[in-house]
Design a protein around this motif. Structure first.
Motif, short mmCIF file in Angstrom:
data_model
loop_
_atom_site.label_atom_id
_atom_site.label_comp_id
_atom_site.label_asym_id
_atom_site.label_seq_id
_atom_site.Cartn_x
_atom_site.Cartn_y
_atom_site.Cartn_z
N ILE A 182 55.41 48.62 7.59
CA ILE A 182 56.46 48.88 8.58
C ILE A 182 56.27 50.25 9.23
O ILE A 182 56.32 50.40 10.45
N VAL A 183 56.02 51.26 8.38
CA VAL A 183 55.87 52.62 8.88
C VAL A 183 54.63 52.75 9.77
O VAL A 183 54.67 53.29 10.87
N ALA A 184 53.50 52.24 9.28
CA ALA A 184 52.23 52.36 10.03
C ALA A 184 52.31 51.62 11.36
O ALA A 184 51.84 52.12 12.39
N GLY A 185 52.89 50.42 11.34
CA GLY A 185 53.00 49.64 12.58
C GLY A 185 53.86 50.33 13.61
O GLY A 185 53.52 50.39 14.80
N GLY A 186 54.98 50.89 13.18
CA GLY A 186 55.88 51.57 14.12
C GLY A 186 55.28 52.84 14.68
O GLY A 186 55.37 53.11 15.88
N ILE A 187 54.62 53.62 13.82
CA ILE A 187 54.01 54.87 14.28
C ILE A 187 52.84 54.58 15.23
O ILE A 187 52.66 55.26 16.24
N ALA A 188 52.03 53.58 14.90
CA ALA A 188 50.90 53.22 15.77
C ALA A 188 51.39 52.82 17.15
O ALA A 188 50.83 53.24 18.18
N LYS A 189 52.44 52.01 17.19
CA LYS A 189 53.01 51.61 18.47
C LYS A 189 53.54 52.81 19.24
O LYS A 189 53.39 52.91 20.46
#
Length: 204
Positions: free
Chosen positions: A143-150
């Motif tokens: 969840i964290v990685a996906g949101g930050i990448a976006k």
């Protein structure tokens, strides 16, 4: 990657397209405004010495460009005296400089807007990431990685757009400086040639 960036990718893309269109237009305009100044002013001075001012005007008319425009404007006022020639050159020089710098402010605006929109998209993405964590009630790496990448994609895109347009902007400024320098140098040589012509006419 573009789709993953979210809604703020669209205005950044619009800023990029607008900046590119304006850059292409400025490149074409500045290319038309440039000419071989040394050869041109040599032709003008030779015509003034050999055949008179009217012949020099025809040289200007056959060589389009910013330098030829101000030289032609000065030659048009020759009969009114050298002061009138210098004033005409100064006036038309300001007009030509404004024409050369036209629309650069909009390219500058696109350069400023692109990273600002990117940072705004990043902030929105981080907010969405924290909301996703809150809803999941756990800190999941996915969840964290996906949101930050976006969130970071918009910043990356905005910075890339700004860098490309900044290179174009600096190139245009450099070209305009060269053309203005040519205009100043040519105007001095023209006034000198007309002064010599006046001196010869007064001796006859």
């Amino acid at each position: 990657m573009y789709i993953d960036g979210g809604d703020f990718m669209h205005p950044i893309l619009i800023a990029f397209i607008v900046g590119l269109v304006l850059s292409v237009e400025r490149f074409y305009t500045l290319r038309k405004s440039k000419l071989n100044t040394r050869r041109f002013i040599q032709q003008v001075t030779e015509e003034i010495e050999s055949n008179g001012v009217e012949a020099a005007k025809r040289v200007c008319e056959s060589n389009p460009g910013s330098v030829s425009s101000i030289i032609h404007a000065g030659l048009q006022r020759f009969e009114e005296g050298l002061d009138a020639v210098e004033k005409a050159i100064a006036t038309f020089g300001s007009i030509e400089t404004g024409f050369l710098e036209k629309r650069l402010v909009w390219i500058s605006l696109c350069i400023a807007l692109a990273p600002m929109l990117g940072f705004t998209g990043t902030v929105q993405g981080m907010i969405e990431a924290f909301e996703a964590i809150k809803e999941a009630n756990q800190i999941s790496p996915a969840i964290v990685a996906g949101g930050i990448a976006k969130a970071l994609i918009t910043t990356l895109f905005g910075l890339v757009v700004a860098m490309i347009l900044q290179v174009c902007y600096n190139y245009f400024i450099s070209r305009i400086d060269d053309i203005v320098s040519d205009m100043e140098e040519s105007s001095v040589q023209l006034v000198d040639s007309l002064y010599s012509l006046k001196q010869k006419s007064s001796k006859k």
